[in-house]
Write a protein that holds these residues in place. Sequence first.
Motif, PDB file in Angstrom:
ATOM      1  N   ASN A  97       0.823  -1.184   0.000  1.00  0.00           N
ATOM      2  CA  ASN A  97       0.000   0.000   0.000  1.00  0.00           C
ATOM      3  C   ASN A  97       0.863   1.241   0.000  1.00  0.00           C
ATOM      4  O   ASN A  97       1.920   1.298   0.612  1.00  0.00           O
TER       5      ASN A  97
ATOM      6  N   SER B 169      -7.216  -7.492   1.656  1.00  0.00           N
ATOM      7  CA  SER B 169      -6.557  -6.473   0.834  1.00  0.00           C
ATOM      8  C   SER B 169      -6.436  -6.937  -0.612  1.00  0.00           C
ATOM      9  O   SER B 169      -6.554  -6.137  -1.545  1.00  0.00           O
TER      10      SER B 169
ATOM     11  N   TRP C   2      -9.801  -6.306  -2.082  1.00  0.00           N
ATOM     12  CA  TRP C   2     -10.082  -4.882  -2.244  1.00  0.00           C
ATOM     13  C   TRP C   2      -9.225  -4.262  -3.341  1.00  0.00           C
ATOM     14  O   TRP C   2      -9.677  -3.379  -4.064  1.00  0.00           O
ATOM     15  N   ARG C   3      -7.997  -4.705  -3.480  1.00  0.00           N
ATOM     16  CA  ARG C   3      -7.149  -4.224  -4.573  1.00  0.00           C
ATOM     17  C   ARG C   3      -7.804  -4.505  -5.922  1.00  0.00           C
ATOM     18  O   ARG C   3      -7.829  -3.662  -6.811  1.00  0.00           O
TER      19      ARG C   3
ATOM     20  N   ASP D 259       0.146  -9.463   4.686  1.00  0.00           N
ATOM     21  CA  ASP D 259       0.332  -8.232   3.921  1.00  0.00           C
ATOM     22  C   ASP D 259       0.888  -7.181   4.875  1.00  0.00           C
ATOM     23  O   ASP D 259       0.183  -6.699   5.758  1.00  0.00           O
TER      24      ASP D 259
ATOM     25  N   HIS E  73      -9.088   3.456  -0.022  1.00  0.00           N
ATOM     26  CA  HIS E  73      -8.181   2.309  -0.101  1.00  0.00           C
ATOM     27  C   HIS E  73      -7.705   1.900   1.286  1.00  0.00           C
ATOM     28  O   HIS E  73      -7.142   0.822   1.467  1.00  0.00           O
TER      29      HIS E  73
END
Length: 335
Positions: free
Chosen positions: A2, A124, A127-128, A173, A264
């Motif tokens: 991120n 994540s 969501w990415r 992550d 995000h």
Amino acid sequence: MNLSLSFCFLVVLNLFGGLVTAQPALSRFSFHRGLMGTQFNVLFYAQDSLIAQRANAAVSARMDSLNQIMSDYLDGSEINRLSATAGSGKWVYVSTDLFNVLRKAQTIAQRSNGRFDATIGPLSLLWRRAVRRNQFPTTKERRKARRAVGYRLMDLDSATHSVRLRKAGMRLDVGGIGQGFAIDEALLVLNRLGIHSALIDIGGDILASDAPPGTSGWRVGIGSIGSGRPEDIDTTTITLKNAAITTSGDTYRFLEYKGHRYSHIMNPRSGLGMRYFVRSTVLAPDGYRADALTKVFSIAGIHKSRRLLKRFSGVKLLILENKKGRLRKWQSTPF
């Protein structure tokens, strides 16, 4: 990994006219490259260009090594190999670097009551993809991913430098802490080479050591209060030395779905991005705390962050949030 918002920081390079009266033998050097999906900048003072080139090469090699360890984007990275063992019941020996970043992440997860979580990988990843495709994940997909997330499902053994991921489907992550950890390590490399006046910036995660010769510190611009739109962001200059500063927000990266804007910045508890604008700037003694705590305080919001901040010594916070059209700002103490 991120990315923090690099627009929130601007290193002011004129440094009081470039005076070097305190140490006339030192000159300023700067190096730039792409790293971890963003820009990596190194500025420091050294005796000559040969020393500077060697120092930059050593820092660059260290960063490449850390990227191979921590990046969940790279096939075959150490963190991905560890994630592949999830649910096997095995304790897995890991490198000192991976163990250290996971240990730091786990400490922040515990102190923040799970608002930061290095096991967020399944969510994540989902969501990415949603942000990239502009396609909202289904309830079924979120529930499945959520079942494999939880910092209490990761065990660490300091005696053997081993990690156990107790549930199948877990995926690590460390993007929310990895860049801060990396700049801490970069500064250690420079210090070992005798370079003590330096500033390191990776994607807006900034760490400074001693002040440049003849100055009181590195001058850094931080985004001041505004609506959250890029065109409304101004900069306020602060003096930084022996500290780190990072900002996280959703000004550029977000997903819109059924009239709602999702950041995000993901809440590990809900598995969704934040549904209101929030931007947190954290000043901390080191990069990893500044990096991770911007996510913690963004998720917590102004009210809860006031209490949470007491759990993290030496940390200062500036937070801006816009809920239901009401713009609010709170700062713990001046930077």
